[in-house]
Design an enzyme around this catalytic site. Structure first.
Site, mmCIF file in Angstrom:
data_model
loop_
_atom_site.group_PDB
_atom_site.id
_atom_site.type_symbol
_atom_site.label_atom_id
_atom_site.label_comp_id
_atom_site.label_asym_id
_atom_site.label_seq_id
_atom_site.Cartn_x
_atom_site.Cartn_y
_atom_site.Cartn_z
ATOM 1 N N HIS A 134 3.266 4.871 -0.316
ATOM 2 C CA HIS A 134 1.849 5.421 0.198
ATOM 3 C C HIS A 134 1.168 6.826 -0.358
ATOM 4 O O HIS A 134 -0.262 6.321 0.024
ATOM 5 C CB HIS A 134 2.874 6.742 1.910
ATOM 6 C CG HIS A 134 1.972 6.778 2.410
ATOM 7 N ND1 HIS A 134 0.906 6.369 3.595
ATOM 8 C CD2 HIS A 134 1.368 7.847 2.354
ATOM 9 C CE1 HIS A 134 0.607 7.379 4.158
ATOM 10 N NE2 HIS A 134 0.496 8.678 3.418
ATOM 11 N N GLU A 135 2.328 7.511 -0.959
ATOM 12 C CA GLU A 135 0.701 8.321 -1.469
ATOM 13 C C GLU A 135 0.014 7.658 -2.508
ATOM 14 O O GLU A 135 -1.389 8.654 -2.926
ATOM 15 C CB GLU A 135 1.369 9.710 -2.481
ATOM 16 C CG GLU A 135 2.853 10.463 -1.622
ATOM 17 C CD GLU A 135 2.095 10.960 -0.252
ATOM 18 O OE1 GLU A 135 0.341 10.974 -0.147
ATOM 19 O OE2 GLU A 135 2.518 11.615 1.107
ATOM 20 N N HIS A 138 -3.081 6.840 -0.807
ATOM 21 C CA HIS A 138 -3.820 7.566 -0.600
ATOM 22 C C HIS A 138 -5.511 7.523 -1.859
ATOM 23 O O HIS A 138 -6.231 7.839 -1.734
ATOM 24 C CB HIS A 138 -3.710 9.375 -0.611
ATOM 25 C CG HIS A 138 -3.247 8.918 0.890
ATOM 26 N ND1 HIS A 138 -3.898 9.103 1.904
ATOM 27 C CD2 HIS A 138 -1.949 9.914 1.254
ATOM 28 C CE1 HIS A 138 -3.316 9.411 3.002
ATOM 29 N NE2 HIS A 138 -2.070 9.021 2.435
ATOM 30 N N GLU A 209 -4.005 8.569 7.295
ATOM 31 C CA GLU A 209 -2.373 7.890 7.211
ATOM 32 C C GLU A 209 -2.273 6.545 7.561
ATOM 33 O O GLU A 209 -1.795 6.009 6.658
ATOM 34 C CB GLU A 209 -2.290 8.863 8.216
ATOM 35 C CG GLU A 209 -1.642 10.087 8.087
ATOM 36 C CD GLU A 209 -1.453 10.604 6.371
ATOM 37 O OE1 GLU A 209 -0.071 10.193 6.258
ATOM 38 O OE2 GLU A 209 -2.161 11.042 4.633
#
Length: 293
Positions: A134-135, A138, A209
């Site tokens: 997930h990070e 980003h 998100e």
């Protein structure tokens, strides 16, 4: 990428305008105070662009590590970055006991991904992998700059707003009454400016998100591990709130600050949260997961 560039431009312009407005209010609307506010806006935008990673790491008391300090975690990040087609980011660990993580930096070539000690010590490997995927999304989507710069400028607005409050309460003589800023107006500005900055941040943070969740599920071939991780973090984070600057909270995969859970004020707290509801994120991730996964 173009969409995120547009979001960044609008966000920085709005937050920079707030700095100018608050500075102008403190100075009674004079050209000198507006000029100072404009210079502050440029300094904050430029400074947060170049030093956003240092600000985020300092807020989390995090340390950038080398491979020998946490080889399994470091290699996990390296493998995920390679699969995502990204340069190897710097890897950091925060000493916080709360399971959480964030990404920061001004772009893929200057990115840092950070996990808390709580994440590494309380979560299964596959769930840590989901969080770090997930990070890295980003980073891949080039949207970490939006949150990093917004957090730095929002912090500056809060400080300037506090100056306005003190000026309204303790402003002395030395100027004619008609030239002196209205104390009530300055007090109102000191209360509304941080709220406006937070609302601008929230305007883009929630959609980012969801996009990072989707990208992580695609990278891993399933949203199952990230969904499980979010559910676990939701429970554990409430037990050990993390001491970070409120403006930095939006960078984390889960809000690190204590939020109201349940009760008549829970709806209001969620309305002003920088993160989407965990239940909704989990629902979407489960829907992305193939039946055989």
């Amino acid at each position: 990428m173009t969409k995120n560039t547009m979001k960044t431009s609008v966000l920085l312009a709005a937050l920079g305008g707030l700095i100018v407005a608050v500075s102008g209010a403190i100075g009674g609307g004079s050209s000198a105070s507006l000029t100072i506010g404009l210079l502050m806006a440029f300094v904050m935008v430029g400074g947060s662009y170049w030093f956003s990673d240092k600000l985020a790491l300092a807020s989390a008391r995090a340390k950038v590590i080398e491979r020998h300090e946490a080889p399994e975690f470091y290699d996990m990040v390296a493998n995920l970055a390679q699969r995502a087609g990204l340069p190897m980011p710097r890897v950091a660990i925060s000493p916080s006991e709360q399971p959480n993580a964030f990404a920061t930096g001004r772009g893929p070539n200057h990115a840092v991904v950070c996990a808390t000690q709580g994440l590494l010590s309380t979560m299964p490997r596959n769930e840590i992998e989901g969080v770090m995927a997930h990070e890295l999304m980003h980073v891949k989507h080039r949207d970490i700059l939006i949150g990093s710069v917004a957090a730095a400028i929002a912090t500056a607005i809060s400080y300037i707003a506090q100056m306005a409050m003190f000026a309204s309460m303790f402003g002395g003589g030395g100027r004619d009454d008609e030239d002196r800023p209205n104390p009530l107006a300055m007090l109102l500005m000191s209360l509304l400016a941080p709220l406006a900055a937070s609302l601008i941040q929230m305007a883009v943070s929630r959609s980012r998100e969801f996009e990072a969740d989707r990208g992580a599920a695609e990278l891993l071939g399933s949203g199952h591990s990230l969904a499980n991780a979010l559910e676990r973090i939701e429970v554990l984070a409430a037990r050990s709130p993390m001491a970070v600057a409120p403006a930095q909270a939006q960078a984390y995969i889960h809000n690190p600050l204590n939020e109201l859970r349940g009760g008549r004020n829970a709806g209001m707290a969620r309305l002003f949260s920088t993160h989407p509801a965990t239940e909704e994120r989990v629902r979407r991730l489960r829907a992305m997961t193939p039946a055989h996964a």
